[in-house]
Motif scaffolding. Structure first.
Motif, PDB file in Angstrom:
ATOM      1  N   ILE A 192       0.838  -1.207   0.000  1.00 38.36           N
ATOM      2  CA  ILE A 192       0.000   0.000   0.000  1.00 38.36           C
ATOM      3  C   ILE A 192       0.871   1.254   0.000  1.00 38.36           C
ATOM      4  N   GLN A 193       1.976   1.217   0.736  1.00 36.77           N
ATOM      5  CA  GLN A 193       2.884   2.371   0.746  1.00 36.77           C
ATOM      6  C   GLN A 193       3.481   2.624  -0.638  1.00 36.77           C
ATOM      7  N   ALA A 194       3.791   1.549  -1.359  1.00 36.04           N
ATOM      8  CA  ALA A 194       4.353   1.705  -2.713  1.00 36.04           C
ATOM      9  C   ALA A 194       3.317   2.310  -3.667  1.00 36.04           C
ATOM     10  N   ILE A 195       2.069   1.869  -3.539  1.00 37.42           N
ATOM     11  CA  ILE A 195       0.998   2.434  -4.374  1.00 37.42           C
ATOM     12  C   ILE A 195       0.796   3.908  -4.028  1.00 37.42           C
ATOM     13  N   ALA A 196       0.866   4.215  -2.745  1.00 37.09           N
ATOM     14  CA  ALA A 196       0.711   5.613  -2.310  1.00 37.09           C
ATOM     15  C   ALA A 196       1.816   6.488  -2.898  1.00 37.09           C
ATOM     16  N   GLN A 197       3.038   5.989  -2.857  1.00 32.98           N
ATOM     17  CA  GLN A 197       4.168   6.746  -3.406  1.00 32.98           C
ATOM     18  C   GLN A 197       3.980   6.972  -4.903  1.00 32.98           C
ATOM     19  N   LYS A 198       3.526   5.941  -5.601  1.00 35.48           N
ATOM     20  CA  LYS A 198       3.293   6.028  -7.049  1.00 35.48           C
ATOM     21  C   LYS A 198       2.299   7.145  -7.387  1.00 35.48           C
ATOM     22  N   HIS A 199       1.268   7.293  -6.561  1.00 36.13           N
ATOM     23  CA  HIS A 199       0.209   8.279  -6.832  1.00 36.13           C
ATOM     24  C   HIS A 199       0.409   9.598  -6.077  1.00 36.13           C
ATOM     25  N   ARG A 200       1.520   9.682  -5.323  1.00 35.88           N
ATOM     26  CA  ARG A 200       1.746  10.861  -4.464  1.00 35.88           C
ATOM     27  C   ARG A 200       0.544  11.089  -3.546  1.00 35.88           C
ATOM     28  N   ALA A 201       0.124   9.994  -2.968  1.00 36.34           N
ATOM     29  CA  ALA A 201      -1.033   9.990  -2.064  1.00 36.34           C
ATOM     30  C   ALA A 201      -0.596   9.435  -0.710  1.00 36.34           C
ATOM     31  N   THR A 202      -1.482   9.489   0.257  1.00 33.12           N
ATOM     32  CA  THR A 202      -1.198   8.858   1.548  1.00 33.12           C
ATOM     33  C   THR A 202      -1.684   7.409   1.508  1.00 33.12           C
ATOM     34  N   PRO A 203      -1.120   6.525   2.341  1.00 32.65           N
ATOM     35  CA  PRO A 203      -1.621   5.156   2.405  1.00 32.65           C
ATOM     36  C   PRO A 203      -3.114   5.098   2.741  1.00 32.65           C
ATOM     37  N   ALA A 204      -3.570   5.989   3.600  1.00 35.09           N
ATOM     38  CA  ALA A 204      -5.004   6.006   3.945  1.00 35.09           C
ATOM     39  C   ALA A 204      -5.849   6.324   2.722  1.00 35.09           C
ATOM     40  N   GLN A 205      -5.407   7.289   1.927  1.00 32.67           N
ATOM     41  CA  GLN A 205      -6.148   7.631   0.707  1.00 32.67           C
ATOM     42  C   GLN A 205      -6.215   6.439  -0.239  1.00 32.67           C
ATOM     43  N   VAL A 206      -5.129   5.684  -0.337  1.00 31.55           N
ATOM     44  CA  VAL A 206      -5.100   4.513  -1.222  1.00 31.55           C
ATOM     45  C   VAL A 206      -6.127   3.474  -0.771  1.00 31.55           C
ATOM     46  N   VAL A 207      -6.135   3.168   0.510  1.00 31.85           N
ATOM     47  CA  VAL A 207      -7.053   2.134   1.005  1.00 31.85           C
ATOM     48  C   VAL A 207      -8.507   2.580   0.859  1.00 31.85           C
ATOM     49  N   LEU A 208      -8.791   3.823   1.194  1.00 35.26           N
ATOM     50  CA  LEU A 208     -10.158   4.329   1.085  1.00 35.26           C
ATOM     51  C   LEU A 208     -10.603   4.376  -0.377  1.00 35.26           C
ATOM     52  N   ALA A 209      -9.701   4.793  -1.256  1.00 41.51           N
ATOM     53  CA  ALA A 209     -10.029   4.831  -2.686  1.00 41.51           C
ATOM     54  C   ALA A 209     -10.292   3.423  -3.216  1.00 41.51           C
ATOM     55  N   TRP A 210      -9.475   2.465  -2.784  1.00 47.65           N
ATOM     56  CA  TRP A 210      -9.675   1.048  -3.163  1.00 47.65           C
ATOM     57  C   TRP A 210     -11.086   0.592  -2.801  1.00 47.65           C
ATOM     58  N   ALA A 211     -11.500   0.864  -1.571  1.00 46.94           N
ATOM     59  CA  ALA A 211     -12.827   0.422  -1.119  1.00 46.94           C
ATOM     60  C   ALA A 211     -13.936   1.118  -1.904  1.00 46.94           C
ATOM     61  N   MET A 212     -13.790   2.420  -2.110  1.00 49.40           N
ATOM     62  CA  MET A 212     -14.835   3.150  -2.840  1.00 49.40           C
ATOM     63  C   MET A 212     -14.903   2.717  -4.303  1.00 49.40           C
ATOM     64  N   GLN A 213     -13.742   2.405  -4.914  1.00 49.64           N
ATOM     65  CA  GLN A 213     -13.762   1.940  -6.303  1.00 49.64           C
ATOM     66  C   GLN A 213     -14.452   0.591  -6.435  1.00 49.64           C
ATOM     67  N   LEU A 214     -14.459  -0.188  -5.370  1.00 45.75           N
ATOM     68  CA  LEU A 214     -15.181  -1.458  -5.374  1.00 45.75           C
ATOM     69  C   LEU A 214     -16.674  -1.273  -5.090  1.00 45.75           C
ATOM     70  N   GLY A 215     -17.075  -0.021  -4.853  1.00 48.57           N
ATOM     71  CA  GLY A 215     -18.486   0.280  -4.658  1.00 48.57           C
ATOM     72  C   GLY A 215     -18.945   0.313  -3.220  1.00 48.57           C
ATOM     73  N   TYR A 216     -18.007   0.235  -2.283  1.00 47.69           N
ATOM     74  CA  TYR A 216     -18.369   0.260  -0.867  1.00 47.69           C
ATOM     75  C   TYR A 216     -18.411   1.693  -0.344  1.00 47.69           C
ATOM     76  N   ALA A 217     -19.263   1.934   0.634  1.00 48.53           N
ATOM     77  CA  ALA A 217     -19.207   3.179   1.390  1.00 48.53           C
ATOM     78  C   ALA A 217     -18.151   3.024   2.479  1.00 48.53           C
TER      79      ALA A 217
END
Length: 267
Positions: A192-217
């Motif tokens: 998750i940290q590597a994905i965050a670095q790739k997108h210049r995002a925080t790890p929390a943003q990555v995990v939350l975005a992952w869940a929302m992209q799957l259609g979850y609230a």
């Protein structure tokens, strides 16, 4: 009526801490607040909302009925108490927080009492939380799937709860993820940290975005303004299929919330 994709959770936050969190979140643009009777913070949440100056009709407020209040004679009176504490005439969503331990109150009884609360105008929508497939089936039989807005479940990269998600989707029931950041464990994950670095995002943003992209609230909580603001920005982060696949591969059925005497038979 739909379930907002992003909101503020208030689990474990009380008194001045929750007042500060809610008021800060509302200042930043949050409009969905999730609380529960057992959190013992509904009055503080109500105070924060009142002091924020945000109009009630701009907000989506969720509360949850505790197990001691699931019987037909207690559910509506307990919800009315919640409304007084929250300083509102209605909530937007009311959930059965946990199935009745040992089925001492049937799913049918509690769901039909909850539907009566909806019909009385005390809540706009109703739903369930921590319900495995067998109990979801009972809830559907009790009130009809059209009356079940969501199942709020523990769901994060290490517990992706695919069986429950699959069944809910087949029925048209929305999934709300709680504990999405896995008590912070996911934020330390190298993938998750590597994905965050790739997108210049925080790890929390990555995990939350992952869940929302799957259609979850999602309903992350925080007491820090920077984290509240950062989490809100997760709505603007778009992960690619490679990112999604890497997070999917982290699933290890690692459940963090399963209280003795309360947890049902999990799928």
């Amino acid at each position: 009526m739909t379930i907002p994709a992003f909101g503020l959770g208030t689990f474990r936050l009380q008194d001045d801490v929750v007042i500060h969190s809610v008021k800060t979140a509302l200042e930043l643009g949050y409009r969905t607040i999730d609380t529960a009777q057992i959190y013992e913070n509904e009055a503080a949440v109500g105070q924060a909302i009142a002091e924020s100056g945000v109009a009630r009709d701009e907000l989506f407020v969720t509360t949850k009925i505790w197990v001691e209040n699931l019987s037909v004679d207690k559910l509506i009176p307990s919800l009315k108490e919640s409304l007084v504490k929250l300083r509102t005439d209605y909530v937007d969503l009311t959930l059965i927080h946990w199935p009745s331990p040992g089925a001492s109150v049937s799913v049918k009884e509690s769901m039909q009492a909850l539907l009566a609360a909806k019909e009385a105008g005390l809540t706009r929508q109703i739903g369930i939380s921590n319900f495995p497939i067998a109990l979801m089936k009972e809830a559907i039989e009790a009130v009809g799937v059209e009356n079940i807005a969501t199942n709020q479940i523990e769901l994060h990269p290490y517990l992706q709860n695919e069986q429950v998600v699959k069944f809910a989707r087949e029925q048209g029931i929305h999934i709300t993820s709680y504990m999405t950041l896995a008590y912070g464990e996911a934020l330390k994950d190298g993938v998750i940290q590597a994905i965050a670095q790739k997108h210049r995002a925080t790890p929390a943003q990555v995990v939350l975005a992952w869940a929302m992209q799957l259609g979850y609230a999602v309903i992350p909580s925080s007491t820090k303004r920077d984290n509240l603001a950062g989490n809100l920005q997760a709505q603007d982060l778009q992960l690619d299929s490679d990112d999604m696949d890497k997070i999917h591969a982290l699933d290890r059925r690692h459940r963090l919330v399963s209280p003795d005497g309360l947890a049902p038979a999990w799928d």
